[in-house]
Design a protein around this motif. Structure first.
Motif, PDB file in Angstrom:
ATOM      1  N   LEU A   1      36.974  49.038  49.249  1.00 23.36           N
ATOM      2  CA  LEU A   1      35.996  49.740  48.410  1.00 23.36           C
ATOM      3  C   LEU A   1      35.559  48.767  47.323  1.00 23.36           C
ATOM      4  CD1 LEU A   1      34.403  52.192  47.357  1.00 23.36           C
ATOM      5  CD2 LEU A   1      36.465  52.865  46.091  1.00 23.36           C
ATOM      6  N   ASP A   2      34.281  48.408  47.329  1.00 24.88           N
ATOM      7  CA  ASP A   2      33.796  47.415  46.369  1.00 24.88           C
ATOM      8  C   ASP A   2      32.355  47.752  45.988  1.00 24.88           C
ATOM      9  OD1 ASP A   2      34.774  44.162  45.771  1.00 24.88           O
ATOM     10  OD2 ASP A   2      32.735  44.798  45.273  1.00 24.88           O
TER      11      ASP A   2
ATOM     12  N   THR B   1      34.813  50.086  34.222  1.00 26.90           N
ATOM     13  CA  THR B   1      35.527  49.788  35.471  1.00 26.90           C
ATOM     14  C   THR B   1      37.043  49.734  35.259  1.00 26.90           C
ATOM     15  OG1 THR B   1      33.693  48.676  36.562  1.00 26.90           O
ATOM     16  CG2 THR B   1      35.908  47.959  37.184  1.00 26.90           C
TER      17      THR B   1
ATOM     18  N   THR C   1      47.380  41.418  34.970  1.00 31.35           N
ATOM     19  CA  THR C   1      47.268  39.998  34.621  1.00 31.35           C
ATOM     20  C   THR C   1      48.275  39.641  33.537  1.00 31.35           C
ATOM     21  OG1 THR C   1      45.813  38.428  33.498  1.00 31.35           O
ATOM     22  CG2 THR C   1      45.394  40.742  33.058  1.00 31.35           C
TER      23      THR C   1
ATOM     24  N   ASN D   1      44.842  32.229  39.166  1.00 29.15           N
ATOM     25  CA  ASN D   1      44.719  31.872  40.588  1.00 29.15           C
ATOM     26  C   ASN D   1      43.686  30.776  40.780  1.00 29.15           C
ATOM     27  OD1 ASN D   1      45.384  34.708  42.697  1.00 29.15           O
ATOM     28  ND2 ASN D   1      46.120  34.410  40.635  1.00 29.15           N
TER      29      ASN D   1
HETATM   30  P1  NAD Z   1      36.546  38.998  40.894  1.00 28.43           P
HETATM   31  O1  NAD Z   1      35.679  39.129  39.705  1.00 28.43           O
HETATM   32  O2  NAD Z   1      36.431  37.792  41.753  1.00 28.43           O
HETATM   33  O3  NAD Z   1      36.358  40.263  41.846  1.00 28.43           O
HETATM   34  C1  NAD Z   1      36.276  41.570  41.346  1.00 28.43           C
HETATM   35  C2  NAD Z   1      35.760  42.462  42.470  1.00 28.43           C
HETATM   36  O4  NAD Z   1      35.759  43.828  41.993  1.00 28.43           O
HETATM   37  C3  NAD Z   1      34.330  42.122  42.889  1.00 28.43           C
HETATM   38  O5  NAD Z   1      34.226  42.104  44.303  1.00 28.43           O
HETATM   39  C4  NAD Z   1      33.497  43.263  42.305  1.00 28.43           C
HETATM   40  O6  NAD Z   1      32.325  43.566  43.048  1.00 28.43           O
HETATM   41  C5  NAD Z   1      34.499  44.406  42.340  1.00 28.43           C
HETATM   42  N1  NAD Z   1      34.200  45.459  41.344  1.00 28.43           N
HETATM   43  C6  NAD Z   1      33.918  45.278  40.025  1.00 28.43           C
HETATM   44  N2  NAD Z   1      33.669  46.487  39.457  1.00 28.43           N
HETATM   45  C7  NAD Z   1      33.829  47.423  40.425  1.00 28.43           C
HETATM   46  C8  NAD Z   1      33.718  48.842  40.449  1.00 28.43           C
HETATM   47  N3  NAD Z   1      33.402  49.552  39.356  1.00 28.43           N
HETATM   48  N4  NAD Z   1      33.957  49.483  41.614  1.00 28.43           N
HETATM   49  C9  NAD Z   1      34.280  48.788  42.743  1.00 28.43           C
HETATM   50  N5  NAD Z   1      34.374  47.448  42.780  1.00 28.43           N
HETATM   51  C10 NAD Z   1      34.154  46.772  41.638  1.00 28.43           C
HETATM   52  O7  NAD Z   1      38.024  39.174  40.338  1.00 28.43           O
HETATM   53  P2  NAD Z   1      39.400  38.473  40.767  1.00 28.43           P
HETATM   54  O8  NAD Z   1      39.544  37.213  40.034  1.00 28.43           O
HETATM   55  O9  NAD Z   1      39.573  38.526  42.225  1.00 28.43           O
HETATM   56  O10 NAD Z   1      40.412  39.523  40.089  1.00 28.43           O
HETATM   57  C11 NAD Z   1      40.745  40.711  40.782  1.00 28.43           C
HETATM   58  C12 NAD Z   1      41.889  41.409  40.069  1.00 28.43           C
HETATM   59  O11 NAD Z   1      42.972  40.514  39.915  1.00 28.43           O
HETATM   60  C13 NAD Z   1      41.521  41.882  38.661  1.00 28.43           C
HETATM   61  O12 NAD Z   1      42.119  43.138  38.456  1.00 28.43           O
HETATM   62  C14 NAD Z   1      42.123  40.827  37.752  1.00 28.43           C
HETATM   63  O13 NAD Z   1      42.457  41.389  36.521  1.00 28.43           O
HETATM   64  C15 NAD Z   1      43.357  40.448  38.552  1.00 28.43           C
HETATM   65  N6  NAD Z   1      43.881  39.103  38.325  1.00 28.43           N
HETATM   66  C16 NAD Z   1      43.101  38.007  38.628  1.00 28.43           C
HETATM   67  C17 NAD Z   1      43.638  36.743  38.426  1.00 28.43           C
HETATM   68  C18 NAD Z   1      42.822  35.505  38.705  1.00 28.43           C
HETATM   69  O14 NAD Z   1      43.240  34.409  38.321  1.00 28.43           O
HETATM   70  N7  NAD Z   1      41.693  35.601  39.382  1.00 28.43           N
HETATM   71  C19 NAD Z   1      44.941  36.601  37.915  1.00 28.43           C
HETATM   72  C20 NAD Z   1      45.680  37.742  37.619  1.00 28.43           C
HETATM   73  C21 NAD Z   1      45.143  38.985  37.845  1.00 28.43           C
END
Ligand code: NAD
Ligand code: DAU
Length: 331
Positions: free
Chosen positions: A31-32, A96, A120, A177
């Motif tokens: 779901l995105d 969100t 995070t 990451n």
């Molecule tokens: P990202 O920004 O690459 O992806 C976020 C995704 O969520 C996107 O596909 C977006 O379209 C979708 N999205 C946003 N709002 C939405 C909504 N209202 N309904 C449905 N979909 C929605 O993010 P990421 O870096 O992959 O991070 C994902 C999760 O991992 C987050 O919760 C972030 O806090 C956590 N996180 C990320 C990292 C990192 O280094 N990237 C590290 C620790 C935790």
């Protein structure tokens, strides 16, 4: 299991979906909402019999309720994820990260669905550069940015829904990451794609800030381990002992890409910029037997550079708008 993966078209969410398809028999519904950060091309080539894509908002109770009714577990990645954007316009982060998580928790509560919440290390604030301590599961919450404050708020909702309503949830906090399919707004892909485009990398301030890097594949294996074997109500920290200063990372990227190591610009610093993150993942390793597989950051970074060199069609559509946003802020 039938998994509902929110945010599965983003960087770490799509990595998790690929990991699940490769290593388990679970079926996945993604779901995105497909915000600027979501891209279905990140899921290309996955078997349609096992991975279904639904475009929708996690704050939409109707779609969330319908999909939760068909799932055994929710793995909740969806978020507004970029600290710089949250300094520019915090509102979508509240909608969100807070309301979206609340909507999912209510559906999990109604349907009795297992819930894993992706959080995070940023919720813990930052550490001094010379602090011998690292974050553990008992570190106090001390978020700095609107992004990390809304992630902290969503964590507290999860904890309350476990205690008050018996939702079967776990929470994980991962460090930074890196790897393929990360949006070009983020530090490592921004610098790699800058060099490919002939633009000098941009370092915020003096670049002393330290991040604890982990390959996205290791994050995914940890989440799957917690989903399958974690104790309900428990929090796990995910990290791979990858502390590096931003200056070191920029210099390593330049050197791996055959450029002089000082060919970068120092730009306006991030407001409230967290100094250092560092994760102690002892609990995850000792209680659940998880181990990271990518010990060699330099090798993982070289492979990531190769990926961006070979996938310009994936990142090029976002590059100009991203750089225009940054240059408007002197970054
Ligand atoms: P990202 O920004 O690459 O992806 C976020 C995704 O969520 C996107 O596909 C977006 O379209 C979708 N999205 C946003 N709002 C939405 C909504 N209202 N309904 C449905 N979909 C929605 O993010 P990421 O870096 O992959 O991070 C994902 C999760 O991992 C987050 O919760 C972030 O806090 C956590 N996180 C990320 C990292 C990192 O280094 N990237 C590290 C620790 C935790
Ligand atoms: O620690 C986990 C977090 O890691 C996640 O919760 C976030 O979703 C994810 O975006 C990431 O947050 P950071 O703010 O640490 O990541 P970012 O890639 O934005 O920046 C990493 C470091 O690099 C940070 O100290 C800021 C700096 N930076 C960033 C950019 C975009 C630069 O020096 N130059 C840049 O151009």
């Amino acid at each position: 299991m039938r998994l509902l993966v929110t945010g599965g078209a983003g960087f770490t969410g799509s990595n998790f979906v690929r990991h699940v398809v490769e290593h388990t028999d679970h079926d996945v519904t993604v779901l995105d909402k497909l915000t600027y950060a979501g891209n279905t091309a990140s899921l290309a080539g996955l078997p349609t019999g096992r991975v279904r894509f639904v475009q929708g908002d996690i704050a939409d109770a109707e779609v969330v309720g319908r999909l939760t009714g068909d799932a055994d577990a929710i793995v909740h990645y969806a978020a507004e994820s970029h600290a710089d954007n949250s300094l520019h316009d915090p509102r979508p982060f509240l909608d969100t990260n807070i309301i979206g998580t609340y909507t999912l928790l209510e559906a999990a509560r109604r349907h009795g669905t297992r819930f894993h919440h992706i959080s995070t290390d940023e919720v813990y604030g930052d550490l001094e550069l010379d602090d011998p301590e690292r974050f553990t599961e008992t570190a106090p919450y001390n978020p700095s940015s609107p992004y990390s404050a809304t992630k902290a708020g969503s964590d507290l909702l999860v904890r309350a829904w476990v205690r008050s309503f018996g939702v079967r949830a776990t929470i994980s906090h991962c460090s930074n990451n890196y790897g393929p399919y990360q949006h070009v707004e983020k530090f490592i892909p921004r610098q790699i794609t800058n060099v490919i485009r002939g633009i000098r990398p941009r370092l915020y301030g003096a670049g002393r800030n330290v991040r604890d890097w982990i390959h996205a594949d290791d994050h995914s294996s940890a989440v799957l381990t917690i989903l399958e074997n974690g104790e309900i109500g428990r929090t796990y920290l995910i990290g791979a002992d990858g502390e590096r200063s931003n200056k070191d990372v920029v210099e390593l990227i330049l050197s791996l890409m055959g450029e002089p190591v000082d060919a970068y610009d120092q730009v306006v610093d991030r407001a409230g910029h967290d100094l250092r993150y560092a994760i102690d993942s002892t609990r995850l390793r000792t209680e659940l037997g998880w181990m990271p597989l990518y010990g060699d950051f330099e090798k993982g970074l070289a492979a990531t550079i190769d990926w961006y060199r070979g996938h310009e069609e994936w990142w090029a559509p976002s590059k100009d708008a991203t750089e225009a946003f940054y240059s408007g802020k002197g970054q």
